[in-house]
Design a protein around this motif. Structure first.
Motif, PDB file in Angstrom:
ATOM      1  N   ILE A  53       0.850  -1.186   0.000  1.00  0.00           N
ATOM      2  CA  ILE A  53       0.000   0.000   0.000  1.00  0.00           C
ATOM      3  C   ILE A  53       0.888   1.237   0.000  1.00  0.00           C
ATOM      4  CG2 ILE A  53      -1.734   1.332   1.258  1.00  0.00           C
ATOM      5  CD1 ILE A  53      -2.896  -1.270   2.268  1.00  0.00           C
ATOM      6  N   ALA A  54       0.836   1.977  -1.098  1.00  0.00           N
ATOM      7  CA  ALA A  54       1.615   3.209  -1.241  1.00  0.00           C
ATOM      8  C   ALA A  54       0.674   4.390  -1.090  1.00  0.00           C
ATOM      9  CB  ALA A  54       2.301   3.247  -2.604  1.00  0.00           C
ATOM     10  N   GLY A  55       0.813   5.111   0.003  1.00  0.00           N
ATOM     11  CA  GLY A  55      -0.059   6.248   0.237  1.00  0.00           C
ATOM     12  C   GLY A  55      -0.313   6.452   1.714  1.00  0.00           C
ATOM     13  N   ASP A  56      -0.961   7.543   2.013  1.00  0.00           N
ATOM     14  CA  ASP A  56      -1.264   7.869   3.403  1.00  0.00           C
ATOM     15  C   ASP A  56      -2.629   8.530   3.445  1.00  0.00           C
ATOM     16  OD1 ASP A  56      -0.832   8.005   6.126  1.00  0.00           O
ATOM     17  OD2 ASP A  56       1.177   8.838   5.905  1.00  0.00           O
ATOM     18  N   GLY A  57      -3.140   8.731   4.656  1.00  0.00           N
ATOM     19  CA  GLY A  57      -4.438   9.369   4.802  1.00  0.00           C
ATOM     20  C   GLY A  57      -5.006   9.142   6.181  1.00  0.00           C
ATOM     21  N   MET A  78      -8.064  -9.107  11.257  1.00  0.00           N
ATOM     22  CA  MET A  78      -8.304 -10.179  10.290  1.00  0.00           C
ATOM     23  C   MET A  78      -7.085 -11.079  10.118  1.00  0.00           C
ATOM     24  SD  MET A  78     -10.603  -8.273   7.369  1.00  0.00           S
ATOM     25  CE  MET A  78     -11.154  -9.870   6.715  1.00  0.00           C
ATOM     26  N   GLY A  79      -6.038 -10.821  10.889  1.00  0.00           N
ATOM     27  CA  GLY A  79      -4.841 -11.659  10.810  1.00  0.00           C
ATOM     28  C   GLY A  79      -4.056 -11.471   9.528  1.00  0.00           C
ATOM     29  N   LEU A  80      -4.097 -10.251   8.979  1.00  0.00           N
ATOM     30  CA  LEU A  80      -3.457 -10.002   7.686  1.00  0.00           C
ATOM     31  C   LEU A  80      -2.242  -9.082   7.786  1.00  0.00           C
ATOM     32  CD1 LEU A  80      -6.669  -9.406   5.517  1.00  0.00           C
ATOM     33  CD2 LEU A  80      -5.220 -11.453   5.529  1.00  0.00           C
ATOM     34  N   SER A  81      -1.845  -8.724   8.988  1.00  0.00           N
ATOM     35  CA  SER A  81      -0.757  -7.751   9.147  1.00  0.00           C
ATOM     36  C   SER A  81       0.519  -8.177   8.443  1.00  0.00           C
ATOM     37  CB  SER A  81      -0.480  -7.507  10.632  1.00  0.00           C
ATOM     38  OG  SER A  81      -1.602  -6.909  11.260  1.00  0.00           O
ATOM     39  N   ASP A  82       0.796  -9.484   8.447  1.00  0.00           N
ATOM     40  CA  ASP A  82       2.035  -9.956   7.820  1.00  0.00           C
ATOM     41  C   ASP A  82       1.914 -10.072   6.306  1.00  0.00           C
ATOM     42  OD1 ASP A  82       0.242 -12.052   7.926  1.00  0.00           O
ATOM     43  OD2 ASP A  82       1.772 -13.584   8.300  1.00  0.00           O
ATOM     44  N   ARG A  83       0.713  -9.823   5.772  1.00  0.00           N
ATOM     45  CA  ARG A  83       0.520  -9.882   4.316  1.00  0.00           C
ATOM     46  C   ARG A  83       0.365  -8.489   3.704  1.00  0.00           C
ATOM     47  NH1 ARG A  83      -4.250 -13.746   2.760  1.00  0.00           N
ATOM     48  NH2 ARG A  83      -3.483 -13.140   0.691  1.00  0.00           N
ATOM     49  N   ILE A  84       0.537  -7.458   4.503  1.00  0.00           N
ATOM     50  CA  ILE A  84       0.390  -6.086   4.021  1.00  0.00           C
ATOM     51  C   ILE A  84       1.598  -5.262   4.453  1.00  0.00           C
ATOM     52  CG2 ILE A  84      -0.992  -3.971   4.100  1.00  0.00           C
ATOM     53  CD1 ILE A  84      -3.433  -5.678   4.758  1.00  0.00           C
ATOM     54  N   THR A  85       2.161  -4.514   3.507  1.00  0.00           N
ATOM     55  CA  THR A  85       3.222  -3.565   3.838  1.00  0.00           C
ATOM     56  C   THR A  85       2.694  -2.160   3.579  1.00  0.00           C
ATOM     57  OG1 THR A  85       4.980  -5.131   3.232  1.00  0.00           O
ATOM     58  CG2 THR A  85       5.568  -2.792   3.334  1.00  0.00           C
ATOM     59  N   TRP A  86       2.738  -1.331   4.631  1.00  0.00           N
ATOM     60  CA  TRP A  86       2.275   0.054   4.546  1.00  0.00           C
ATOM     61  C   TRP A  86       3.492   0.953   4.268  1.00  0.00           C
ATOM     62  CZ3 TRP A  86      -3.042   0.606   5.273  1.00  0.00           C
ATOM     63  CH2 TRP A  86      -3.701  -0.487   5.828  1.00  0.00           C
ATOM     64  N   HIS A  87       3.615   1.426   3.058  1.00  0.00           N
ATOM     65  CA  HIS A  87       4.799   2.191   2.661  1.00  0.00           C
ATOM     66  C   HIS A  87       4.674   3.681   2.951  1.00  0.00           C
ATOM     67  CE1 HIS A  87       6.772  -1.161   0.469  1.00  0.00           C
ATOM     68  NE2 HIS A  87       5.529  -1.534   0.185  1.00  0.00           N
ATOM     69  N   GLY A  88       3.462   4.150   3.253  1.00  0.00           N
ATOM     70  CA  GLY A  88       3.268   5.579   3.427  1.00  0.00           C
ATOM     71  C   GLY A  88       3.398   6.316   2.114  1.00  0.00           C
TER      72      GLY A  88
END
Length: 387
Positions: A226-230, A243-253
């Motif tokens: 995920i590229a972006g912020d808000g 939902m147990g998905l934290s390790d499947r998502i990278t928050w790039h800001g």
């Protein structure tokens, strides 16, 4: 810009947008300025009030506020980038109902939308201000009779439904600058990494919640960048954790151009799950420029930029199952993903580069200038511009 800056009769863009970075309008105006179009100044007019407008060959307006100061002393056109002139909230989306707004703009209906349907602020002073910010420029635009450019047929139809003559409004879809760094078609190694990309603001109507819920129903090897912020980011991070998905998502800001280009190149597809009717959506074109297929919601102007089954996959609004199925389809099929990306890039080169866009824009400029000078001797036309 003041009078002393202008020393030649040229075409000028008019906007208060910060073209050094930001959203869609800023990116678009910057692309036009950087294109160095013959006869078009590389300076931007940010205030028309104190300028002698008769000295310009043409003024190309991009901001609603600047319509109020246009005096019809020279040819002018206005590009409609978003919904703000015919929708006080600017979204055409009823957030609390999760539905698109199909109402025509009127004070009672729009106040109801803000108060009951959650399309905007519920504060009375904000509702009134939003109404004035849309209704005054719309009435001014109707009186000016200048040509209007819409960035999609969807937007064109919306402004026509709001009272503009169809003959005044032309569709010119956006163009974007090709990537500065080298791009390449999807290869098998990148596809096997099983990464998909979302690029945009993290706010509810951009569909992040829908995407996270769909991710839970995809192959567990698939990873979302995920590229972006808000302001919606904390809630979405919380949802992903629940939902147990934290390790499947990278928050790039927020990502600069180089970082975003790298993210485009490392994904197998770009997901564009907007819930509101995007006027156009530059993300689609940027994906194409990087040889990547798009998975997008079939809403607003998005379908005009996606050839379903050829350059990407369109999915019904808010359908978790179908969004998940589209992601799985491309994640499991390397050849299909690569072919779609190649076809997307070919369509981009044909229709959506900034050079192609500028060629079409120059024709609109030429016609606008010719029409203006052909009518300047017509008193009734001049009078209609000032009513």
């Amino acid at each position: 810009m003041n009078n002393s800056v202008v020393d030649t009769k040229m075409i000028y863009h008019c906007s208060q947008a910060d073209i050094t970075g930001g959203g869609g309008i800023e990116t678009y105006v910057a692309s036009l300025v950087l294109s160095h179009i013959p006869g078009v100044s590389n300076r931007i007019i940010t205030d028309l009030k104190s300028v002698d407008q008769s000295q310009f060959q043409l003024l190309h307006l991009h901001d609603l506020e600047m319509l109020m100061d246009l005096r019809s002393e020279c040819p002018a056109i206005f590009t409609l980038h978003n919904h703000s002139i015919y929708c006080p909230s600017g979204t055409k989306y009823l957030a609390d109902r999760g539905k698109l707004c199909d109402r025509s703009m009127n004070l009672l209906g729009c106040a109801w939308g803000h108060l009951i349907d959650g399309c905007g602020s519920r504060r009375p002073q904000n509702i009134l201000q939003n109404w004035e910010n849309a209704s005054h420029p719309l009435e001014t635009l109707k009186k000016l009779q200048i040509p209007v450019i819409a960035n999609s047929d969807y937007v064109r139809q919306q402004i026509i439904s709001s009272g503009l003559s169809p003959e005044r409004v032309v569709t010119l879809r956006c163009g974007v600058q090709p990537p500065k760094s080298a791009t390449a078609p999807l290869n098998r190694e990148i596809h096997q990494n099983q990464r998909i990309l979302f690029a945009g603001r993290i706010v509810p109507y951009k569909g992040i919640e829908w995407l996270i819920k769909a991710l839970a129903k995809t192959d567990p090897r698939i990873h979302l960048d995920i590229a972006g912020d808000g302001w919606g980011k904390p809630n979405m991070e919380k949802l992903a954790h629940q939902m147990g998905l934290s390790d499947r998502i990278t928050w790039h800001g927020w990502c600069d151009g180089d970082k975003l280009a790298a993210l485009y190149q490392q994904c197998l597809a770009v997901v564009f799950p907007s819930l509101w009717p995007e006027p156009a959506g530059l993300v689609t074109l940027e994906a194409y420029a990087h040889y990547r297929p798009i998975i997008a919601s079939a809403v607003g102007g998005i379908p005009e930029h996606v050839r379903d089954g050829e350059t990407g996959i369109l999915v019904p609004l808010n359908s978790i199952q179908k969004l998940a199925a589209a992601i799985n389809e491309l994640a499991k099929n390397y050849q299909k993903s690569r072919l779609m990306g190649e076809q997307a890039q070919a369509w981009f080169q044909q229709e959506f580069t900034i050079d192609v866009h500028v060629q079409r824009l120059e024709k609109i400029y030429a016609k606008t200038i010719a029409d203006f000078h052909g009518k300047t001797s017509d008193a009734s036309y001049l009078n209609s511009c000032f009513r």
